[in-house]
Design a protein around this motif. Structure first.
Motif, PDB file in Angstrom:
ATOM      1  N   LEU A 138       1.098  -1.533  -0.267  1.00 13.31           N
ATOM      2  CA  LEU A 138       0.116  -0.321   0.387  1.00 13.31           C
ATOM      3  C   LEU A 138       0.786   1.310  -0.215  1.00 13.31           C
ATOM      4  CD1 LEU A 138      -3.097  -0.859   2.452  1.00 13.31           C
ATOM      5  CD2 LEU A 138      -2.978  -0.742  -0.326  1.00 13.31           C
ATOM      6  N   PRO A 139       0.318   2.370  -0.852  1.00 16.66           N
ATOM      7  CA  PRO A 139       0.768   3.286  -0.630  1.00 16.66           C
ATOM      8  C   PRO A 139       1.420   4.306   1.103  1.00 16.66           C
ATOM      9  CG  PRO A 139      -0.848   3.949  -2.210  1.00 16.66           C
ATOM     10  CD  PRO A 139      -0.847   2.683  -1.616  1.00 16.66           C
ATOM     11  N   ILE A 140       2.423   5.175   1.219  1.00 12.98           N
ATOM     12  CA  ILE A 140       2.872   5.787   2.838  1.00 12.98           C
ATOM     13  C   ILE A 140       0.645   6.341   2.652  1.00 12.98           C
ATOM     14  CG2 ILE A 140       4.011   6.644   3.952  1.00 12.98           C
ATOM     15  CD1 ILE A 140       6.005   6.294   2.332  1.00 12.98           C
ATOM     16  N   SER A 141       0.791   6.995   1.863  1.00 12.68           N
ATOM     17  CA  SER A 141      -0.138   7.813   2.535  1.00 12.68           C
ATOM     18  C   SER A 141      -1.403   7.538   2.654  1.00 12.68           C
ATOM     19  CB  SER A 141      -0.663   9.165   0.914  1.00 12.68           C
ATOM     20  OG  SER A 141      -1.035   8.029  -0.136  1.00 12.68           O
ATOM     21  N   ARG A 142      -2.065   6.018   2.092  1.00  7.51           N
ATOM     22  CA  ARG A 142      -3.450   5.401   2.989  1.00  7.51           C
ATOM     23  C   ARG A 142      -2.753   4.255   4.412  1.00  7.51           C
ATOM     24  NH1 ARG A 142      -5.959   0.424  -0.718  1.00  7.51           N
ATOM     25  NH2 ARG A 142      -7.481  -0.600   0.982  1.00  7.51           N
ATOM     26  N   LEU A 143      -1.164   4.063   3.821  1.00  9.83           N
ATOM     27  CA  LEU A 143      -1.676   3.311   5.075  1.00  9.83           C
ATOM     28  C   LEU A 143      -1.491   4.240   6.388  1.00  9.83           C
ATOM     29  CD1 LEU A 143       1.542   1.550   4.388  1.00  9.83           C
ATOM     30  CD2 LEU A 143      -0.587   0.521   4.779  1.00  9.83           C
ATOM     31  N   ALA A 144      -0.355   5.184   6.150  1.00 10.76           N
ATOM     32  CA  ALA A 144      -0.866   6.651   7.201  1.00 10.76           C
ATOM     33  C   ALA A 144      -2.164   6.743   7.524  1.00 10.76           C
ATOM     34  CB  ALA A 144      -0.159   7.676   6.927  1.00 10.76           C
ATOM     35  N   ASP A 145      -3.094   6.902   6.395  1.00  9.43           N
ATOM     36  CA  ASP A 145      -4.289   7.199   6.671  1.00  9.43           C
ATOM     37  C   ASP A 145      -5.200   6.425   8.134  1.00  9.43           C
ATOM     38  OD1 ASP A 145      -4.887   8.922   5.428  1.00  9.43           O
ATOM     39  OD2 ASP A 145      -5.352   9.058   3.249  1.00  9.43           O
ATOM     40  N   GLU A 146      -4.961   4.816   7.358  1.00  8.52           N
ATOM     41  CA  GLU A 146      -5.328   4.174   8.372  1.00  8.52           C
ATOM     42  C   GLU A 146      -5.349   4.111   9.500  1.00  8.52           C
ATOM     43  OE1 GLU A 146      -5.092  -0.169   6.347  1.00  8.52           O
ATOM     44  OE2 GLU A 146      -5.354   0.851   4.218  1.00  8.52           O
ATOM     45  N   ILE A 147      -3.875   4.046   9.631  1.00 12.44           N
ATOM     46  CA  ILE A 147      -3.169   3.999  11.273  1.00 12.44           C
ATOM     47  C   ILE A 147      -4.015   5.445  11.990  1.00 12.44           C
ATOM     48  CG2 ILE A 147      -1.135   4.163  12.654  1.00 12.44           C
ATOM     49  CD1 ILE A 147       0.257   2.336  10.178  1.00 12.44           C
ATOM     50  N   ALA A 148      -3.796   6.321  11.389  1.00  7.99           N
ATOM     51  CA  ALA A 148      -4.304   7.443  12.581  1.00  7.99           C
ATOM     52  C   ALA A 148      -5.865   6.938  12.380  1.00  7.99           C
ATOM     53  CB  ALA A 148      -4.078   9.158  11.171  1.00  7.99           C
ATOM     54  N   ASP A 149      -6.408   6.509  11.073  1.00  7.33           N
ATOM     55  CA  ASP A 149      -8.258   6.603  11.571  1.00  7.33           C
ATOM     56  C   ASP A 149      -7.918   5.279  13.003  1.00  7.33           C
ATOM     57  OD1 ASP A 149      -8.731   8.009   9.624  1.00  7.33           O
ATOM     58  OD2 ASP A 149      -8.902   6.682   8.478  1.00  7.33           O
ATOM     59  N   TRP A 150      -7.318   4.705  13.001  1.00 13.27           N
ATOM     60  CA  TRP A 150      -7.132   3.291  13.492  1.00 13.27           C
ATOM     61  C   TRP A 150      -7.000   4.222  15.570  1.00 13.27           C
ATOM     62  CZ3 TRP A 150      -3.100   1.412  16.949  1.00 13.27           C
ATOM     63  CH2 TRP A 150      -3.428   0.808  17.722  1.00 13.27           C
ATOM     64  N   ALA A 151      -6.175   4.802  14.785  1.00 13.60           N
ATOM     65  CA  ALA A 151      -5.057   6.166  16.208  1.00 13.60           C
ATOM     66  C   ALA A 151      -6.841   6.440  17.327  1.00 13.60           C
ATOM     67  CB  ALA A 151      -4.785   6.459  16.097  1.00 13.60           C
ATOM     68  N   ARG A 152      -7.783   6.457  15.698  1.00 14.91           N
ATOM     69  CA  ARG A 152      -8.559   7.662  16.464  1.00 14.91           C
ATOM     70  C   ARG A 152      -9.546   7.505  16.794  1.00 14.91           C
ATOM     71  NH1 ARG A 152      -8.081  10.221  12.160  1.00 14.91           N
ATOM     72  NH2 ARG A 152      -6.329  12.263  11.516  1.00 14.91           N
ATOM     73  N   GLY A 153      -9.793   5.955  17.672  1.00 17.66           N
ATOM     74  CA  GLY A 153     -10.262   5.197  17.867  1.00 17.66           C
ATOM     75  C   GLY A 153     -10.292   4.825  19.479  1.00 17.66           C
ATOM     76  N   ARG A 154      -8.712   4.534  19.650  1.00 20.12           N
ATOM     77  CA  ARG A 154      -8.620   4.552  20.799  1.00 20.12           C
ATOM     78  C   ARG A 154      -8.470   5.318  21.994  1.00 20.12           C
ATOM     79  NH1 ARG A 154      -6.188  -0.793  20.977  1.00 20.12           N
ATOM     80  NH2 ARG A 154      -4.374   0.906  22.842  1.00 20.12           N
ATOM     81  N   ILE A 155      -8.378   6.736  21.402  1.00 18.62           N
ATOM     82  CA  ILE A 155      -7.860   7.882  21.824  1.00 18.62           C
ATOM     83  C   ILE A 155      -9.284   8.179  22.441  1.00 18.62           C
ATOM     84  CG2 ILE A 155      -7.537  10.620  22.168  1.00 18.62           C
ATOM     85  CD1 ILE A 155      -5.701   9.909  19.628  1.00 18.62           C
TER      86      ILE A 155
END
Length: 155
Positions: A138-155
């Motif tokens: 996956l492109p870095i931008s998509r990975l970063a988006d996915e990880i950030a979305d996941w992290a927001r759900g943990r905050i």
């Protein structure tokens, strides 16, 4: 090594609006180039610098990129046990091109060194991981988006 920790971490931090810390960059700014540290002081000295950098970075509301070997020291692993840890994987096929021509001190035999080191570290990576993403395709931008979305759900 060569999974994209720094590039992805920087983007994730930007998405989350939090500081980004790269412990390898901290070490370089305080002690000089990593290959030179390995050559003049040895791996043990580098790992001591690395433990100190991790200790100063983990536990803050931020994104921290660690060197691939940071988890090998028990004190560092203990610090990470209470943190949210994203484990970035990469296939040997993809990493081969990423490390071509690099001056990473532990990759003296290229992909063969990487494969050996990864096999040794993998159980620790998996034990400490809160979540895992593969960076091979996956492109870095998509990975970063996915990880950030996941992290927001943990905050």
């Amino acid at each position: 090594m060569a999974a994209g920790k720094s590039k992805i971490g920087r983007r994730v931090a930007r998405h989350l609006g939090v500081p980004f810390t790269d412990t390898d960059r901290m070490i370089v700014s305080e002690h000089g180039p990593i290959p030179a540290i390995f050559e003049s002081e040895g791996e043990d000295a580098f790992r001591a610098y690395e433990r100190a950098a991790v200790a100063r970075s983990v536990g803050k509301r931020s994104v921290v990129s660690l060197g691939g070997g940071a988890v090998l020291h028990p004190d560092t692993a203990t610090l990470l046990e209470s943190a949210t840890v994203v484990y970035l994987t990469v296939s040997a096929e993809v990493v081969r091109s990423r490390i071509a021509g690099s001056n990473r001190p532990l990759l003296t035999d290229g992909i063969e060194s990487w494969e050996r080191i990864f096999a040794e570290r993998r159980p620790t990576y998996e034990r400490l991981a809160t979540a895992t993403w593969d960076t091979s395709r996956l492109p870095i931008s998509r990975l970063a988006d996915e990880i950030a979305d996941w992290a927001r759900g943990r905050i």
